[in-house]
Motif scaffolding. Structure first.
Motif, PDB file in Angstrom:
ATOM      1  N   GLU A  18       0.831  -1.202   0.000  1.00  0.00           N
ATOM      2  CA  GLU A  18       0.000   0.000   0.000  1.00  0.00           C
ATOM      3  C   GLU A  18       0.868   1.255   0.000  1.00  0.00           C
ATOM      4  O   GLU A  18       0.585   2.223  -0.729  1.00  0.00           O
ATOM      5  N   LYS A  19       1.912   1.262   0.805  1.00  0.00           N
ATOM      6  CA  LYS A  19       2.802   2.425   0.867  1.00  0.00           C
ATOM      7  C   LYS A  19       3.559   2.601  -0.446  1.00  0.00           C
ATOM      8  O   LYS A  19       3.746   3.728  -0.934  1.00  0.00           O
ATOM      9  N   LEU A  20       4.001   1.495  -1.030  1.00  0.00           N
ATOM     10  CA  LEU A  20       4.697   1.571  -2.310  1.00  0.00           C
ATOM     11  C   LEU A  20       3.774   2.101  -3.401  1.00  0.00           C
ATOM     12  O   LEU A  20       4.177   2.926  -4.230  1.00  0.00           O
ATOM     13  N   PHE A  21       2.532   1.620  -3.409  1.00  0.00           N
ATOM     14  CA  PHE A  21       1.578   2.086  -4.402  1.00  0.00           C
ATOM     15  C   PHE A  21       1.347   3.592  -4.265  1.00  0.00           C
ATOM     16  O   PHE A  21       1.300   4.316  -5.272  1.00  0.00           O
ATOM     17  N   ASP A  22       1.173   4.070  -3.032  1.00  0.00           N
ATOM     18  CA  ASP A  22       0.967   5.503  -2.828  1.00  0.00           C
ATOM     19  C   ASP A  22       2.124   6.308  -3.405  1.00  0.00           C
ATOM     20  O   ASP A  22       1.925   7.330  -4.084  1.00  0.00           O
ATOM     21  N   LYS A  23       3.321   5.851  -3.155  1.00  0.00           N
ATOM     22  CA  LYS A  23       4.514   6.558  -3.616  1.00  0.00           C
ATOM     23  C   LYS A  23       4.626   6.527  -5.136  1.00  0.00           C
ATOM     24  O   LYS A  23       4.840   7.562  -5.786  1.00  0.00           O
ATOM     25  N   VAL A  24       4.455   5.334  -5.715  1.00  0.00           N
ATOM     26  CA  VAL A  24       4.639   5.182  -7.160  1.00  0.00           C
ATOM     27  C   VAL A  24       3.504   5.853  -7.938  1.00  0.00           C
ATOM     28  O   VAL A  24       3.742   6.482  -8.980  1.00  0.00           O
ATOM     29  N   CYS A  25       2.293   5.743  -7.438  1.00  0.00           N
ATOM     30  CA  CYS A  25       1.165   6.376  -8.120  1.00  0.00           C
ATOM     31  C   CYS A  25       1.308   7.897  -8.141  1.00  0.00           C
ATOM     32  O   CYS A  25       0.971   8.560  -9.126  1.00  0.00           O
ATOM     33  N   SER A  26       1.813   8.456  -7.050  1.00  0.00           N
ATOM     34  CA  SER A  26       1.965   9.912  -6.989  1.00  0.00           C
ATOM     35  C   SER A  26       3.006  10.410  -7.982  1.00  0.00           C
ATOM     36  O   SER A  26       2.910  11.542  -8.482  1.00  0.00           O
ATOM     37  N   ARG A  27       3.986   9.569  -8.295  1.00  0.00           N
ATOM     38  CA  ARG A  27       5.070   9.998  -9.184  1.00  0.00           C
ATOM     39  C   ARG A  27       4.846   9.575 -10.637  1.00  0.00           C
ATOM     40  O   ARG A  27       5.304  10.259 -11.562  1.00  0.00           O
ATOM     41  N   HIS A  28       4.189   8.440 -10.844  1.00  0.00           N
ATOM     42  CA  HIS A  28       4.082   7.892 -12.196  1.00  0.00           C
ATOM     43  C   HIS A  28       2.640   7.694 -12.672  1.00  0.00           C
ATOM     44  O   HIS A  28       2.424   7.264 -13.796  1.00  0.00           O
ATOM     45  N   GLY A  29       1.675   8.002 -11.819  1.00  0.00           N
ATOM     46  CA  GLY A  29       0.289   7.732 -12.164  1.00  0.00           C
ATOM     47  C   GLY A  29      -0.206   8.483 -13.382  1.00  0.00           C
ATOM     48  O   GLY A  29      -1.023   7.957 -14.149  1.00  0.00           O
ATOM     49  N   ASP A  30       0.283   9.704 -13.608  1.00  0.00           N
ATOM     50  CA  ASP A  30      -0.173  10.483 -14.760  1.00  0.00           C
ATOM     51  C   ASP A  30       0.201   9.804 -16.072  1.00  0.00           C
ATOM     52  O   ASP A  30      -0.588   9.794 -17.033  1.00  0.00           O
ATOM     53  N   ASN A  31       1.389   9.226 -16.135  1.00  0.00           N
ATOM     54  CA  ASN A  31       1.849   8.561 -17.358  1.00  0.00           C
ATOM     55  C   ASN A  31       1.449   7.090 -17.413  1.00  0.00           C
ATOM     56  O   ASN A  31       1.456   6.495 -18.496  1.00  0.00           O
ATOM     57  N   HIS A  32       1.121   6.527 -16.258  1.00  0.00           N
ATOM     58  CA  HIS A  32       0.773   5.103 -16.205  1.00  0.00           C
ATOM     59  C   HIS A  32      -0.494   4.920 -15.370  1.00  0.00           C
ATOM     60  O   HIS A  32      -0.435   4.486 -14.205  1.00  0.00           O
ATOM     61  N   PRO A  33      -1.647   5.242 -15.956  1.00  0.00           N
ATOM     62  CA  PRO A  33      -2.902   5.147 -15.204  1.00  0.00           C
ATOM     63  C   PRO A  33      -3.250   3.728 -14.756  1.00  0.00           C
ATOM     64  O   PRO A  33      -4.059   3.552 -13.841  1.00  0.00           O
ATOM     65  N   GLU A  34      -2.616   2.724 -15.359  1.00  0.00           N
ATOM     66  CA  GLU A  34      -2.868   1.341 -14.936  1.00  0.00           C
ATOM     67  C   GLU A  34      -2.442   1.122 -13.482  1.00  0.00           C
ATOM     68  O   GLU A  34      -2.923   0.190 -12.812  1.00  0.00           O
ATOM     69  N   LEU A  35      -1.557   1.974 -13.003  1.00  0.00           N
ATOM     70  CA  LEU A  35      -1.136   1.858 -11.610  1.00  0.00           C
ATOM     71  C   LEU A  35      -2.312   2.043 -10.656  1.00  0.00           C
ATOM     72  O   LEU A  35      -2.418   1.349  -9.644  1.00  0.00           O
ATOM     73  N   PHE A  36      -3.200   2.963 -10.981  1.00  0.00           N
ATOM     74  CA  PHE A  36      -4.351   3.204 -10.117  1.00  0.00           C
ATOM     75  C   PHE A  36      -5.311   2.011 -10.133  1.00  0.00           C
ATOM     76  O   PHE A  36      -5.914   1.685  -9.108  1.00  0.00           O
ATOM     77  N   GLU A  37      -5.441   1.359 -11.285  1.00  0.00           N
ATOM     78  CA  GLU A  37      -6.281   0.166 -11.364  1.00  0.00           C
ATOM     79  C   GLU A  37      -5.684  -0.965 -10.534  1.00  0.00           C
ATOM     80  O   GLU A  37      -6.389  -1.678  -9.821  1.00  0.00           O
ATOM     81  N   ALA A  38      -4.364  -1.120 -10.622  1.00  0.00           N
ATOM     82  CA  ALA A  38      -3.686  -2.150  -9.830  1.00  0.00           C
ATOM     83  C   ALA A  38      -3.820  -1.846  -8.341  1.00  0.00           C
ATOM     84  O   ALA A  38      -4.013  -2.759  -7.520  1.00  0.00           O
TER      85      ALA A  38
END
Length: 260
Positions: A100-120
């Protein structure tokens, strides 16, 4: 164990040391999809059955040489339950928090270019919502009852009838919940492209996908130990119990719900 293309994946996973690692490497579902024969599993995965058979035989020989794996078909059910809790339940709870913590960090930095992160991330949250109460029901109700039943069977006496009637009822519920978890894991793998980070992935992104792959592998092993070993043995023990124990359970269709 005789390895045949007509043997079920479940029986091979339970009876061949090292088989689960082989199935993981070939992408064969041995926990929720363990009812298939080896031939059917290979056909679905477009794999030559000979290749998988050879790998299983090699894993069995290597495990026999090292003597590393415990044979959970013969260990006490209480020991198996304790192992599942100490190794797999603990890992699942700790790793979900980390993911969960990793997702929060990665989504905040890469979510705009990789929206699949939010689905995951949403899929992991659904897994958490399913797994945490699931494990709690096992730890507080089902596993302790299996231990009491095993102790009673060893002494040839009955145990007080459980509120769920027969052990088959919670086992059925837990197995269905395992199927849901298996579906969510497949969704997670598909969404992340088999946990392959994109070229622009930072170290945290790469770490997240590596952790998700490890989480999936551990959960497969976790479900395998319950679906293919603990639960069938508990049902068999109940069915072979003394008559006075069998009379202590409710007739079919008259059990009360488990966990709802």
């Amino acid at each position: 164990m005789n390895i045949s293309d007509t043997t079920t994946v479940r029986d091979l996973a339970a009876g061949v040391p090292g088989a689960t690692r082989v199935f993981e490497s070939f992408g064969i579902d041995y926990c929720c999809g363990g009812h298939r024969t080896l031939a059917a599993a290979c056909q679905e995965a477009s794999l030559p059955v000979e290749d998988l058979t050879r790998s299983l035989e090699e894993a069995e020989r290597a495990s026999q040489d090292s003597g590393a794996e415990r044979d959970w078909r013969r260990e006490p059910l209480a020991s198996l339950s304790a192992y599942i809790i100490d190794k797999h339940h603990y890992f699942t709870k700790q790793e979900i928090e980390r993911l969960e913590k990793l997702f929060d960090k990665v989504c905040s930095r890469h979510g705009d270019n990789h929206p699949e992160l939010f689905e995951a991330q949403k899929t992991l949250y659904r897994l958490k919502q399913d797994l945490i109460p699931h494990m709690l029901k096992e730890e507080q109700v089902l596993f302790p009852y299996i231990a009491r039943m095993e102790e009673a069977a060893g002494k040839g006496r009955a145990v007080p009838p459980p509120f769920f009637g027969t052990v088959q009822n919670p086992v059925r519920m837990m197995t269905l919940e395992h199927d849901v978890a298996g579906d969510l894991l497949r969704t997670l793998r598909d969404t992340t492209g088999n946990y392959m980070p994109p070229p622009d992935a930072c170290i945290s992104y790469q770490t997240l996908y590596q952790a998700l792959a490890s989480f999936e592998a551990d959960l497969h092993q976790h479900i395998h130990l319950e679906n293919n070993l603990l639960f069938p043995r508990a049902i068999e023990m109940e069915e072979g119990a003394a008559p006075e124990f069998q009379r202590s359970t409710d007739p079919p269709g008259e059990h009360r719900c488990f966990g709802h």
